[in-house]
Write a protein that holds these residues in place. Structure first.
Motif, PDB file in Angstrom:
ATOM      1  N   ILE A  11       0.837  -1.210   0.000  1.00  0.00           N
ATOM      2  CA  ILE A  11       0.000   0.000   0.000  1.00  0.00           C
ATOM      3  C   ILE A  11       0.866   1.251   0.000  1.00  0.00           C
ATOM      4  O   ILE A  11       0.628   2.199  -0.755  1.00  0.00           O
ATOM      5  N   GLY A  12       1.908   1.220   0.806  1.00  0.00           N
ATOM      6  CA  GLY A  12       2.818   2.382   0.823  1.00  0.00           C
ATOM      7  C   GLY A  12       3.430   2.612  -0.530  1.00  0.00           C
ATOM      8  O   GLY A  12       3.490   3.747  -1.024  1.00  0.00           O
ATOM      9  N   ALA A  13       3.877   1.533  -1.166  1.00  0.00           N
ATOM     10  CA  ALA A  13       4.559   1.694  -2.456  1.00  0.00           C
ATOM     11  C   ALA A  13       3.618   2.205  -3.525  1.00  0.00           C
ATOM     12  O   ALA A  13       4.018   2.931  -4.425  1.00  0.00           O
ATOM     13  N   ILE A  14       2.344   1.824  -3.412  1.00  0.00           N
ATOM     14  CA  ILE A  14       1.410   2.232  -4.460  1.00  0.00           C
ATOM     15  C   ILE A  14       0.881   3.635  -4.235  1.00  0.00           C
ATOM     16  O   ILE A  14       0.667   4.399  -5.163  1.00  0.00           O
ATOM     17  N   THR A  15       0.671   4.012  -2.982  1.00  0.00           N
ATOM     18  CA  THR A  15      -0.044   5.269  -2.752  1.00  0.00           C
ATOM     19  C   THR A  15       0.866   6.469  -2.509  1.00  0.00           C
ATOM     20  O   THR A  15       0.509   7.575  -2.865  1.00  0.00           O
ATOM     21  N   ARG A  16       2.016   6.284  -1.924  1.00  0.00           N
ATOM     22  CA  ARG A  16       2.811   7.473  -1.563  1.00  0.00           C
ATOM     23  C   ARG A  16       3.499   8.050  -2.784  1.00  0.00           C
ATOM     24  O   ARG A  16       3.875   7.342  -3.717  1.00  0.00           O
ATOM     25  N   ARG A  17       3.690   9.403  -2.772  1.00  0.00           N
ATOM     26  CA  ARG A  17       4.343  10.034  -3.904  1.00  0.00           C
ATOM     27  C   ARG A  17       5.779  10.434  -3.606  1.00  0.00           C
ATOM     28  O   ARG A  17       6.494  10.845  -4.500  1.00  0.00           O
ATOM     29  N   ASN A  18       6.141  10.309  -2.348  1.00  0.00           N
ATOM     30  CA  ASN A  18       7.516  10.635  -1.976  1.00  0.00           C
ATOM     31  C   ASN A  18       8.396   9.418  -2.274  1.00  0.00           C
ATOM     32  O   ASN A  18       8.197   8.342  -1.723  1.00  0.00           O
ATOM     33  N   ALA A  19       9.381   9.613  -3.139  1.00  0.00           N
ATOM     34  CA  ALA A  19      10.158   8.469  -3.607  1.00  0.00           C
ATOM     35  C   ALA A  19      10.843   7.741  -2.461  1.00  0.00           C
ATOM     36  O   ALA A  19      10.939   6.512  -2.464  1.00  0.00           O
ATOM     37  N   ILE A  20      11.307   8.478  -1.439  1.00  0.00           N
ATOM     38  CA  ILE A  20      12.026   7.827  -0.349  1.00  0.00           C
ATOM     39  C   ILE A  20      11.084   6.953   0.456  1.00  0.00           C
ATOM     40  O   ILE A  20      11.433   5.838   0.866  1.00  0.00           O
ATOM     41  N   VAL A  21       9.864   7.412   0.641  1.00  0.00           N
ATOM     42  CA  VAL A  21       8.909   6.592   1.377  1.00  0.00           C
ATOM     43  C   VAL A  21       8.566   5.346   0.579  1.00  0.00           C
ATOM     44  O   VAL A  21       8.439   4.248   1.142  1.00  0.00           O
ATOM     45  N   VAL A  22       8.430   5.509  -0.722  1.00  0.00           N
ATOM     46  CA  VAL A  22       8.174   4.341  -1.567  1.00  0.00           C
ATOM     47  C   VAL A  22       9.304   3.339  -1.406  1.00  0.00           C
ATOM     48  O   VAL A  22       9.091   2.135  -1.258  1.00  0.00           O
ATOM     49  N   PHE A  23      10.511   3.869  -1.408  1.00  0.00           N
ATOM     50  CA  PHE A  23      11.673   3.001  -1.247  1.00  0.00           C
ATOM     51  C   PHE A  23      11.619   2.250   0.083  1.00  0.00           C
ATOM     52  O   PHE A  23      11.832   1.040   0.158  1.00  0.00           O
ATOM     53  N   MET A  24      11.281   2.972   1.131  1.00  0.00           N
ATOM     54  CA  MET A  24      11.202   2.328   2.442  1.00  0.00           C
ATOM     55  C   MET A  24      10.105   1.284   2.462  1.00  0.00           C
ATOM     56  O   MET A  24      10.255   0.216   3.083  1.00  0.00           O
ATOM     57  N   SER A  25       9.009   1.552   1.746  1.00  0.00           N
ATOM     58  CA  SER A  25       7.930   0.564   1.697  1.00  0.00           C
ATOM     59  C   SER A  25       8.399  -0.719   1.040  1.00  0.00           C
ATOM     60  O   SER A  25       8.033  -1.828   1.452  1.00  0.00           O
ATOM     61  N   ILE A  26       9.229  -0.532   0.019  1.00  0.00           N
ATOM     62  CA  ILE A  26       9.743  -1.730  -0.660  1.00  0.00           C
ATOM     63  C   ILE A  26      10.642  -2.522   0.286  1.00  0.00           C
ATOM     64  O   ILE A  26      10.576  -3.757   0.359  1.00  0.00           O
ATOM     65  N   GLU A  27      11.438  -1.794   1.065  1.00  0.00           N
ATOM     66  CA  GLU A  27      12.269  -2.487   2.062  1.00  0.00           C
ATOM     67  C   GLU A  27      11.385  -3.246   3.055  1.00  0.00           C
ATOM     68  O   GLU A  27      11.709  -4.352   3.489  1.00  0.00           O
ATOM     69  N   MET A  28      10.271  -2.641   3.356  1.00  0.00           N
ATOM     70  CA  MET A  28       9.351  -3.287   4.290  1.00  0.00           C
ATOM     71  C   MET A  28       8.810  -4.581   3.700  1.00  0.00           C
ATOM     72  O   MET A  28       8.700  -5.603   4.389  1.00  0.00           O
ATOM     73  N   MET A  29       8.519  -4.584   2.403  1.00  0.00           N
ATOM     74  CA  MET A  29       8.052  -5.803   1.757  1.00  0.00           C
ATOM     75  C   MET A  29       9.123  -6.881   1.817  1.00  0.00           C
ATOM     76  O   MET A  29       8.840  -8.053   2.127  1.00  0.00           O
TER      77      MET A  29
END
Lengths: 175, 649, 100
Positions: C20-38
């Protein structure tokens, strides 16, 4: 029995901690807050690893994520002016709504399949799996080739990162 | 010795490469020395090989030098290989020798031209291609040379391409040659397809001629006729001669080298080379002889009334080429080649002399504006005179021996019509050549004072080559003195091993008849042709020295004939309105109706269908990375559901 | 004895939060962190399975996943730096070069 209860208590607490802090991570507008919540989630995961008897991986998790990756992220946040991003309001689009719905459905499906079905094979967690000695021996025997490949991958990533972050790398003007 | 044959074309190629690739900064004198010495070395090599060849037994005079495998496609196999035998060595000697002289001459003639380097680059490339043509051992490599000389001819005719007339003349030459080449290549196809049915996959001369019996009479007639179409294009015979007079737009040394001495004789060489095939097709031989003699006669009549110095020579070239075709057409192949050689000397020289006159007259070509040049340019006059005597067939000069040989052979092989026309054409030749000489070099100067003031003899770099060629024009015939005049016709003997016509009956009979002809008859024939030539000269003398009003009155009296001849029988106009205009109309139809109306419409229709479909699909591509991530997620869910369908419910 | 399914549920929840984080957030760093979370969620599954099946292979897998994650972090963050230099932002809606 007391041990089992203690384990359950620890498991529930750390699990909740991980879930809550990762939820906070994806919802914070301030990137530094997100990053800190991510560390928290990772530390919680590390505790879960310990609970599973995998001390070595727990340590590695803390060193690599909480230490190295986190430092990198914080450095980048420091270097980049994120004020514009932090002012962004959550933009709700149809894609995002669909994404969230599909994700939640997917999660339910995952829980349905993985959480409620029995697992075949030797059941019961080991008190200790993957201590440093076992893993070290394996890395240099059975997993020697992947290990070397991984080291080359790290080298390549290092060179790539240096090249990418050099100002002049792609014809941009030097400072 | 065979291993040195490649050196002959190698030197011109080196000269071409050095001047062409590196020569931008060279001084003009260097360029000239490099180009001329390349040809000189090639000439020297040819001479050495010629003398080596003489040492060999006559029937062993055949050497091949394989350079590399060229095309190996299935069973078909051909090599880049050079062949040295009496015929090719004679051709190579003529080509390199005359080219060498003309290269030296050009250094003086082109001295102030801005395209000096380009000129010599093309010229060396031409000599290279011509040597490939004459030295190749297969039809295919010969065709490469054949096309190469055509290309160089185009480049050199259009050398002054900023002039419209030169560019158009080049284009015309190229297009007309293409028609001929089309016939030539069809002939090659027919050879390959016929021979391949018998399991022979080669275009080498040896192989083709050795297996000539495999061709049916109809096939061999078709092959030889198709090859002859190629020859009419390259050697400017009826009906494809129209490009040669226009080719005079090129620099004069080019007219001399390519359009008189060497390239245009390629057709004659090709027929002589294929004498085995031609001997098998008497019908074709008849066609060749008749076309040759008609060309000889009609272009001679055109030359009678022209006023352009070089055009007269151009029509004369067409006419003399006709003689060569008569020679090969009646089966006297070596006589044709003999005339080819002597013609190369005297016609090359005539053009060089005309270049020398142009040089002095500041580019003026109208002979009515010349006159009295003898006084101003003695060397040019004398060499011109030598060549004129040679071409007119005056005894003692080279042209006499070769032309007479052809006429005599045609008479004795029973081609009376050809002989009559040829003899008449010989008289016309003598007339128009002496008309040219008398009008241009005798009488009162008719140019304006300014030009007259600047009249001068050409520099030594131009006169010396002319003198060498003049000597060759005089003595060149002595290699082929017929037995009746006390010679032994060594030239014919030399070529005999090749010109046997494959031992075919008709040729043998012809040669038999010739050998047993009575000497008195031969003398009579000679006397007839000499008398005809002398009549031509006398008429010219009466018309243009004694009584200059006579031709004017004659022209007025025979208005129609004069106009017809002056406008070259309106052949150009005819071709223009029928073929050129027809092609243009057809092309316009194809362009506006077929191309724009049908083909473009289909293409555009398909494109717009694809475009509108693409317009629908492109909306899927938002460009946002998260949309793509979402589709990955959907894909993952689909895969998951597919695999765990049963455990889900 | 905590059943292994409990760990699976936790890691599924963590994974979906990452998605959900990777799909919805627009801040690239947060997206990156979401991927790490996955990645982290998958690691948890692997270790749990490894522990319950008494097999070391899953742990080794996690080791290599972490290596790759570290490499990815280095390159990914360098790319963010580049993106920032080019457009002065790392908002993901600004990067739509793939738009048809």
């Amino acid at each position: 029995m007391a041990v089992l209860i203690a384990k359950w208590v620890i498991f529930v607490i750390t699990s909740l901690l991980a879930i809550v802090s990762s939820l906070l991570m994806i919802t914070r507008r301030n990137t530094i807050h997100s990053a800190l919540f991510m560390i928290l989630a990772f530390v919680a995961s590390a505790i879960l690893y310990l609970l599973l008897g995998c001390q070595f991986m727990a340590m590695i998790q803390i060193i690599v994520y909480a230490g190295a990756v986190m430092m990198l992220i914080l450095f980048v946040i420091m270097m980049i002016d994120l004020s514009k991003e932090e002012k962004l309001k959550m933009k709700v689009t149809r894609t995002k709504i669909a994404g969230v719905i599909v994700s939640v459905l997917f999660m339910l499906a995952l829980i349905l399949v993985m959480g409620l079905n029995s697992v075949k094979g030797k059941l019961g967690a080991l008190s200790s799996i993957g201590d440093a000695k076992t893993i070290g021996t394996l890395l240099f025997t059975k997993y020697l080739l992947p290990f070397e490949v991984a080291s080359i991958l790290l080298l390549a990533a290092m060179v790539g990162a240096v090249m990418l972050s050099k100002k002049k790398a792609f014809g941009g003007e030097d400072q | 010795m065979a291993s040195y044959i490649w050196l002959i074309p190698f030197f011109p190629m080196v000269g071409f490469l050095i001047n062409g690739l590196l020569g931008v900064k060279f001084k003009r004198s260097w360029i000239h020395i490099i180009a001329a010495s390349a040809i000189g070395l090639s000439f020297l090599t040819t001479l050495i090989l010629f003398f080596e060849l003489l040492k060999v037994e006559p029937h062993a005079r055949h050497f091949e030098n394989v350079i590399f495998d060229w095309i190996v496609a299935g069973k078909f196999h051909t090599q880049v290989a050079f062949m040295l035998d009496p015929l090719s060595v004679v051709m190579a000697l003529v080509v390199t020798g005359v080219s060498f002289m003309i290269h030296i001459y050009s250094g003086g003639y082109m001295h102030d031209d801005p395209g000096f380097r380009r000129f010599f680059v093309y010229l060396n490339l031409f000599v290279f291609s011509m040597l490939i043509l004459v030295l190749s051992n297969s039809f295919l490599l010969m065709f490469v040379g054949w096309e190469g000389v055509g290309l160089c001819s185009y480049l050199l005719i259009g050398f002054w391409f900023e002039k419209d007339s030169a560019a158009n003349a080049g284009k015309k030459a190229f297009v007309v040659n293409r028609i001929g080449d089309f016939g030539f290549i069809l002939g090659l196809f027919l050879i390959v397809t016929t021979l391949s049915k018998h399991g022979i996959w080669s275009l080498n001369f040896d192989v083709v001629f050795k297996n000539a019996e495999l061709f049916s009479p109809a096939t061999v007639t078709a092959i030889t006729l198709l090859l002859f179409v190629g020859a009419t294009g390259k050697s400017a015979q009826i009906p494809l001669y129209v490009w040669l007079p226009d080719a005079m737009e090129g620099p004069t040394p080019v007219s001399s080298l390519i359009h008189a001495a060497t390239m245009v004789t390629a057709g004659v060489y090709m027929i002589a080379r294929c004498n085995v095939l031609y001997s098998m097709a008497p019908g074709t031989m008849e066609v060749v002889a008749v076309v040759g003699v008609l060309t000889a006669f009609f272009s001679a009549t055109i030359a009678l009334v022209q006023n352009d110095f070089k055009r007269i020579l151009a029509y004369s070239t067409v006419s003399q080429l006709g003689y060569m075709f008569v020679g090969v057409g009646v089966g006297a192949f070596s006589a044709g080649i003999f005339h080819l050689m002597t013609h190369a000397f005297f016609k090359g020289l005539l053009f060089l002399a005309s270049g020398s006159v142009m040089h002095a007259m500041a580019g003026e070509l109208n002979i009515q504006k010349m006159g009295g040049l003898k006084k101003f340019m003695p060397v040019t006059f004398w060499v011109f005179m030598m060549a004129t005597l040679a071409i007119s067939g005056i005894p003692g000069f080279s042209g006499f021996f070769s032309k007479d040989e052809i006429l005599w052979q045609s008479f004795h092989r029973g081609h009376i019509f050809v002989w009559i026309m040829g003899t008449l054409a010989a008289g016309l030749t003598a007339f128009y050549m002496f008309r040219l000489t008398f009008v241009a070099f005798f009488g009162k100067p008719r140019m304006d004072e300014e030009t007259k003031h600047h009249l001068h003899e050409s520099p030594k770099v131009m006169t010396y080559p002319m003198i060498v060629l003049a000597i060759a024009s005089v003595v060149g015939g002595y290699v082929g003195i017929p037995p009746v005049l006390g010679g032994s016709n060594r030239f014919e003997k030399f070529l005999e091993p090749i010109m046997g016509g494959g031992g075919h009956e008709a040729v043998k009979e012809g040669a038999h008849a010739v050998a047993h002809a009575s000497a008195s008859l031969e003398f009579t024939m000679m006397a007839v042709s000499v008398i005809v030539a002398l009549i031509g000269i006398t008429v010219a003398y009466v018309f243009y020295i004694k009584n200059p009003e006579l031709p004017v009155r004659l022209a007025r009296g025979m208005r129609g004939l004069y106009t017809l001849l002056y406008n070259k029988y309106f052949v150009d106009e005819f071709y223009n309105s029928v073929f050129v205009q027809g092609t243009k109309d057809f092309a316009t139809f194809l362009w506006q109706k077929v191309d724009v109306g049908i083909i473009d419409a289909i293409v555009n229709g398909v494109a717009s269908i694809v475009e509108s479909c693409g317009g629908l699909i492109r909306k899927l591509q938002t460009g946002y990375v998260q949309t793509y991530a979402f589709s990955i997620l959907v894909g993952g869910v689909v895969v998951f559901v597919y695999f765990f369908w049963e455990s889900l419910f | 004895m905590i059943p292994v399914q409990a760990y699976f549920v936790v890691s599924a929840i963590l994974f979906i939060i990452g998605v959900i984080g990777a799909i919805t957030r627009r801040n690239a760093i947060v997206v990156f962190m979401s991927i790490e979370m996955m990645l982290n969620a998958v690691n948890l599954t692997l270790i749990a399975t490894s522990s319950y099946l008494h097999s070391i292979d899953g742990v080794m897998f996690v080791f290599f996943v972490m290596t790759v994650a570290a490499a990815e972090a280095a390159v990914g963050l360098a790319i963010f730096l580049m993106m920032y230099r080019k457009k002065d932002t790392i908002k993901l809606d600004e990067f739509n070069l793939l738009k048809g």
